[in-house]
Design an enzyme around this catalytic site. Sequence first.
Site, PDB file in Angstrom:
ATOM      1  N   SER A   1       0.844  -1.188   0.000  1.00  0.00           N
ATOM      2  CA  SER A   1       0.000   0.000   0.000  1.00  0.00           C
ATOM      3  C   SER A   1       0.879   1.237   0.000  1.00  0.00           C
ATOM      4  CB  SER A   1      -0.898   0.026   1.242  1.00  0.00           C
ATOM      5  OG  SER A   1      -1.583   1.266   1.362  1.00  0.00           O
TER       6      SER A   1
ATOM      7  N   TYR B   1      -2.914  -0.578  10.068  1.00  0.00           N
ATOM      8  CA  TYR B   1      -2.768  -0.819   8.630  1.00  0.00           C
ATOM      9  C   TYR B   1      -1.414  -0.306   8.140  1.00  0.00           C
ATOM     10  CZ  TYR B   1      -4.086  -1.100   3.703  1.00  0.00           C
ATOM     11  OH  TYR B   1      -4.127  -1.410   2.366  1.00  0.00           O
TER      12      TYR B   1
END
Length: 254
Positions: free
Chosen positions: A142, A155
Amino acid sequence: MTRLAGKVALITGGGTGIGRAIALAFAREGASVAIAGRRLERVKEVAAEIDKQGIRALPLVCDVTRAEEADHAFAETARKFGKVNVLVNNAGTLSVSTVDTISEEDWDRVIAVNLKGPFLMSRSALKEFRKSGGGTIVNIGSVLGLVAMKDRAAYCASKGGVTLLTKAMALDHAHENVRVNCICPSIVETELVSGLFNDSEQGRRLRQSREGTIPLGRFGKPADVAELAVYLASEESSWLTGDAIPLDGGLTAF
């Protein structure tokens, strides 16, 4: 000649979103594909789509956080196709929270799926790669493994781990003809993020605000990620390893 002809790929989280798009793109380019996921009906649907293209596909149930299931997925893929030489670590999960608001259980879940999963799947992959004289791992990380964002503590931590796991594995296994790279997307139109923006006026404003942070003015599409994954799995990228590539519409160019 298709770009992935003769390759056998195992794709985690392959039943929906980015994983589904990657599976279909790999099949289009000639790879035999094993589609792994937790929901059998979803991976069967993708396998059926691929079968219609005349490409061999194998649906698999696999929890990437369990070592025995990772080993089983590779054993079944090798049994059906004779080898495995590409792994796409795509399975992932999201938590909108800070270290102050997330529960310990939810923290463990995010780290297990997003970071432990690629570790276990990659370890299993190496056993098969060595039999084939090498292979390629494509991690779906990501942009939040490169830069941070509010309310994404777990995350960010998990995807930051994927970024450096990518680099460490690339160095450790280059001598075995194993390449490891990481795609770092910004927000992509998938089921995982659909719940962030509802159909209310507030939801529409929030979406517009997020789109406004992206220089190209739109969220990514699963196909955007899939096309880069094809390149990284192909021989076109044969001198590329240990890289974490932002795929973010220009978000990190500031």
